[in-house]
Design a protein around this motif. Structure first.
Motif, PDB file in Angstrom:
ATOM      1  N   SER A 120       0.860  -1.179   0.000  1.00 12.48           N
ATOM      2  CA  SER A 120       0.000   0.000   0.000  1.00 12.48           C
ATOM      3  C   SER A 120       0.899   1.232   0.000  1.00 12.48           C
ATOM      4  N   LYS A 121       0.306   2.369  -0.244  1.00 10.65           N
ATOM      5  CA  LYS A 121       1.080   3.609  -0.252  1.00 10.65           C
ATOM      6  C   LYS A 121       1.736   3.834   1.114  1.00 10.65           C
ATOM      7  N   LYS A 122       0.992   3.561   2.180  1.00 10.77           N
ATOM      8  CA  LYS A 122       1.511   3.727   3.537  1.00 10.77           C
ATOM      9  C   LYS A 122       2.715   2.812   3.767  1.00 10.77           C
ATOM     10  N   GLU A 123       2.636   1.571   3.299  1.00 11.51           N
ATOM     11  CA  GLU A 123       3.738   0.620   3.463  1.00 11.51           C
ATOM     12  C   GLU A 123       4.953   1.036   2.632  1.00 11.51           C
ATOM     13  N   LYS A 124       4.702   1.584   1.445  1.00 11.07           N
ATOM     14  CA  LYS A 124       5.813   2.053   0.614  1.00 11.07           C
ATOM     15  C   LYS A 124       6.563   3.199   1.299  1.00 11.07           C
ATOM     16  N   ILE A 125       5.807   4.086   1.906  1.00  8.34           N
ATOM     17  CA  ILE A 125       6.429   5.198   2.637  1.00  8.34           C
ATOM     18  C   ILE A 125       7.232   4.659   3.812  1.00  8.34           C
ATOM     19  N   LYS A 126       6.663   3.686   4.506  1.00  6.39           N
ATOM     20  CA  LYS A 126       7.360   3.081   5.640  1.00  6.39           C
ATOM     21  C   LYS A 126       8.660   2.426   5.183  1.00  6.39           C
ATOM     22  N   LEU A 127       8.623   1.695   4.078  1.00  8.11           N
ATOM     23  CA  LEU A 127       9.822   1.053   3.536  1.00  8.11           C
ATOM     24  C   LEU A 127      10.851   2.099   3.127  1.00  8.11           C
ATOM     25  N   TRP A 128      10.389   3.174   2.519  1.00  8.32           N
ATOM     26  CA  TRP A 128      11.295   4.246   2.109  1.00  8.32           C
ATOM     27  C   TRP A 128      12.007   4.837   3.330  1.00  8.32           C
ATOM     28  N   LYS A 129      11.252   5.070   4.419  1.00 11.76           N
ATOM     29  CA  LYS A 129      11.847   5.621   5.636  1.00 11.76           C
ATOM     30  C   LYS A 129      12.847   4.656   6.267  1.00 11.76           C
ATOM     31  N   ILE A 130      12.506   3.369   6.253  1.00 10.59           N
ATOM     32  CA  ILE A 130      13.425   2.350   6.786  1.00 10.59           C
ATOM     33  C   ILE A 130      14.714   2.334   5.974  1.00 10.59           C
ATOM     34  N   ASN A 131      14.575   2.326   4.651  1.00  6.62           N
ATOM     35  CA  ASN A 131      15.754   2.335   3.777  1.00  6.62           C
ATOM     36  C   ASN A 131      16.621   3.568   4.024  1.00  6.62           C
ATOM     37  N   LYS A 132      15.973   4.684   4.205  1.00  2.00           N
ATOM     38  CA  LYS A 132      16.702   5.929   4.458  1.00  2.00           C
ATOM     39  C   LYS A 132      17.544   5.810   5.749  1.00  2.00           C
ATOM     40  N   VAL A 133      16.946   5.254   6.797  1.00  2.00           N
ATOM     41  CA  VAL A 133      17.660   5.088   8.063  1.00  2.00           C
ATOM     42  C   VAL A 133      18.787   4.085   7.918  1.00  2.00           C
ATOM     43  N   LEU A 134      18.517   2.950   7.277  1.00  2.00           N
ATOM     44  CA  LEU A 134      19.514   1.889   7.172  1.00  2.00           C
ATOM     45  C   LEU A 134      20.681   2.257   6.268  1.00  2.00           C
ATOM     46  N   PHE A 135      20.417   3.012   5.223  1.00  2.00           N
ATOM     47  CA  PHE A 135      21.486   3.332   4.290  1.00  2.00           C
ATOM     48  C   PHE A 135      22.311   4.541   4.724  1.00  2.00           C
ATOM     49  N   LYS A 136      21.892   5.217   5.778  1.00  2.00           N
ATOM     50  CA  LYS A 136      22.699   6.317   6.328  1.00  2.00           C
ATOM     51  C   LYS A 136      23.970   5.770   6.947  1.00  2.00           C
ATOM     52  N   LYS A 137      23.919   4.562   7.419  1.00  2.00           N
ATOM     53  CA  LYS A 137      25.027   3.969   8.179  1.00  2.00           C
ATOM     54  C   LYS A 137      26.188   3.652   7.290  1.00  2.00           C
TER      55      LYS A 137
END
Length: 137
Positions: A120-137
């Protein structure tokens, strides 16, 4: 890996109850991901919050009539071989490790769902935010 990390956290918290003060609130949201030992850790954290000056022996005594009593006694005298100067850092690193692994598990779950059913759109946003946090490292 998660189990060893949670064992370290439980041991350090029982031996150093004052560490409850530095546990981030977001760790309480992890219980739904079934990390073995996390519920015990959260219960000990709650005990420490309710009884701000509690000592190791008092925590153990609260478990006297439970199956966990002997485990708690062993943990209380466990030699983790971490110097006193590094206990706080090891504790925080262990919490960070669990939070990181939890995010990775959620990311994996959402990616698998995307491949099978779509998100869903909400899940896509959630995945995007997770990716953003994980790839900062």
């Amino acid at each position: 890996m998660k189990y060893n990390t949670i064992r370290i956290l439980i041991g350090l918290l029982i031996q150093n109850p004052h560490l409850y003060k530095i546990i981030p609130k977001k760790i309480e949201n992890l219980h739904k991901y079934k990390i073995k030992g996390l519920n015990l850790f959260l219960k000990i954290k709650k005990i420490c919050e309710l009884h701000k000056n509690i000592k190791t022996g008092q925590i153990i005594e609260l478990y006297r009539n439970s199956k966990k009593y002997y485990i708690m006694k062993k943990i209380a005298i466990w030699n983790h071989m971490i110097s006193k100067k590094k206990i706080k850092n090891v504790f925080l690193d262990s919490i960070h490790n669990i939070l990181q692994k939890d995010l990775e598990a959620l990311q994996d779950h959402l990616i698998a769902k995307e491949r099978s059913n779509g998100l869903s759109k909400k899940e896509k946003i959630k995945l995007w935010k997770i990716n953003k946090v994980l790839f900062k490292k």
